[in-house]
Design a protein around this motif. Structure first.
Motif, mmCIF file in Angstrom:
data_model
loop_
_atom_site.group_PDB
_atom_site.id
_atom_site.type_symbol
_atom_site.label_atom_id
_atom_site.label_comp_id
_atom_site.label_asym_id
_atom_site.label_seq_id
_atom_site.Cartn_x
_atom_site.Cartn_y
_atom_site.Cartn_z
ATOM 1 N N TYR A 132 0.846 -1.198 0.000
ATOM 2 C CA TYR A 132 0.000 0.000 0.000
ATOM 3 C C TYR A 132 0.879 1.245 0.000
ATOM 4 N N ASN A 133 0.201 2.390 -0.042
ATOM 5 C CA ASN A 133 0.879 3.660 0.215
ATOM 6 C C ASN A 133 -0.009 4.470 1.153
ATOM 7 N N LEU A 134 0.499 5.585 1.640
ATOM 8 C CA LEU A 134 -0.269 6.410 2.566
ATOM 9 C C LEU A 134 -1.603 6.839 1.954
ATOM 10 N N GLY A 135 -1.592 7.139 0.658
ATOM 11 C CA GLY A 135 -2.833 7.521 -0.021
ATOM 12 C C GLY A 135 -3.891 6.438 0.070
ATOM 13 N N ASP A 136 -3.491 5.195 -0.054
ATOM 14 C CA ASP A 136 -4.441 4.079 0.060
ATOM 15 C C ASP A 136 -5.076 4.045 1.442
ATOM 16 N N PHE A 137 -4.261 4.253 2.485
ATOM 17 C CA PHE A 137 -4.799 4.268 3.848
ATOM 18 C C PHE A 137 -5.748 5.445 4.045
ATOM 19 N N ALA A 138 -5.414 6.592 3.459
ATOM 20 C CA ALA A 138 -6.288 7.765 3.564
ATOM 21 C C ALA A 138 -7.607 7.519 2.832
ATOM 22 N N ILE A 139 -7.546 6.868 1.685
ATOM 23 C CA ILE A 139 -8.774 6.530 0.942
ATOM 24 C C ILE A 139 -9.644 5.606 1.784
ATOM 25 N N PHE A 140 -9.035 4.600 2.384
ATOM 26 C CA PHE A 140 -9.777 3.663 3.229
ATOM 27 C C PHE A 140 -10.391 4.371 4.434
ATOM 28 N N ALA A 141 -9.578 5.163 5.146
ATOM 29 C CA ALA A 141 -10.069 5.874 6.337
ATOM 30 C C ALA A 141 -11.167 6.864 5.957
ATOM 31 N N GLY A 142 -10.969 7.569 4.855
ATOM 32 C CA GLY A 142 -11.981 8.522 4.396
ATOM 33 C C GLY A 142 -13.289 7.845 4.048
ATOM 34 N N THR A 143 -13.201 6.726 3.356
ATOM 35 C CA THR A 143 -14.405 5.965 3.002
ATOM 36 C C THR A 143 -15.115 5.478 4.258
ATOM 37 N N ALA A 144 -14.344 5.020 5.235
ATOM 38 C CA ALA A 144 -14.946 4.561 6.501
ATOM 39 C C ALA A 144 -15.661 5.707 7.210
ATOM 40 N N LEU A 145 -15.051 6.888 7.256
ATOM 41 C CA LEU A 145 -15.680 8.031 7.928
ATOM 42 C C LEU A 145 -16.943 8.498 7.200
ATOM 43 N N VAL A 146 -16.897 8.544 5.877
ATOM 44 C CA VAL A 146 -18.090 8.933 5.115
ATOM 45 C C VAL A 146 -19.199 7.907 5.335
ATOM 46 N N SER A 147 -18.853 6.631 5.312
ATOM 47 C CA SER A 147 -19.851 5.584 5.551
ATOM 48 C C SER A 147 -20.425 5.694 6.955
ATOM 49 N N LEU A 148 -19.574 5.936 7.935
ATOM 50 C CA LEU A 148 -20.029 6.107 9.313
ATOM 51 C C LEU A 148 -20.980 7.294 9.430
ATOM 52 N N SER A 149 -20.642 8.399 8.807
ATOM 53 C CA SER A 149 -21.507 9.577 8.892
ATOM 54 C C SER A 149 -22.853 9.321 8.223
#
Length: 174
Positions: A132-149
């Motif tokens: 992975y790269n940091l961008g991949d982790f940010a995409i995953f975390a961002g998707t999780a936060l949007v889904s949570l909201s």
């Protein structure tokens, strides 16, 4: 002011990932691997011409333009979202997503491939091989936060539309 904070968040993710990718590009040979955190984290340089898990690897030009179109749509969505009040979690998620996505889009256009550099030692060889790269982790975390909201918003709308029986008193009882 909030607009600058959110935009800065996306820019920070983008910039940090681009800097890390350049450092990996200059420091490691392709296929070279170094261990961190007692061997649990693997630092290596892997070129990915495809999307996640090498999807569309044989069609990098098509993938490049699909990525650009999706990136433009993401920016449009961000512009609309950032104009709305509140929605802190969703905005945070979208800025993480946007910063990560754009660092990978930048790589596709600049290098013709994305540099991945972080892996994890697991007991499953297939998972250990994924990089992975940091961008991949940010995409995953961002998707999780949007889904949570979205989930919290959905649950709160449903909860407010349900009225428990027996709570309403008749006028005669008052």
């Amino acid at each position: 002011m909030a607009l600058l904070i959110f935009a800065g968040m996306a820019a920070l993710v983008f910039g940090l990932d681009v800097i890390l990718k350049q450092g990996i590009e200059e420091t490691l040979f392709p296929g070279e691997e170094r261990t961190l955190a007692g061997g649990r984290v693997l630092l290596r340089k892997v070129y990915n011409k495809g999307a996640m898990l090498n999807l569309l690897e044989s069609r990098p030009d098509i993938l490049k333009w699909i990525s650009a179109l999706l990136g433009a749509a993401t920016l449009l969505y961000d512009a609309l979202l950032l104009r709305k009040p509140r929605r802190f979690v969703k905005k945070t998620g979208m800025m993480l997503f946007t910063g990560g996505a754009f660092s990978n889009i930048f790589d596709r256009f600049l290098r013709g491939r994305v540099i991945d550099y972080i892996g994890f030692q697991t007991r499953w060889q297939k998972l250990t091989e994924i990089t992975y790269n940091l961008g991949d982790f940010a995409i995953f975390a961002g998707t999780a936060l949007v889904s949570l909201s979205r989930f919290v918003s959905f649950v709160s709308r449903k909860a407010s539309s349900i009225r428990p029986s027996g709570i309403h008193k008749s006028k005669e009882a008052l």
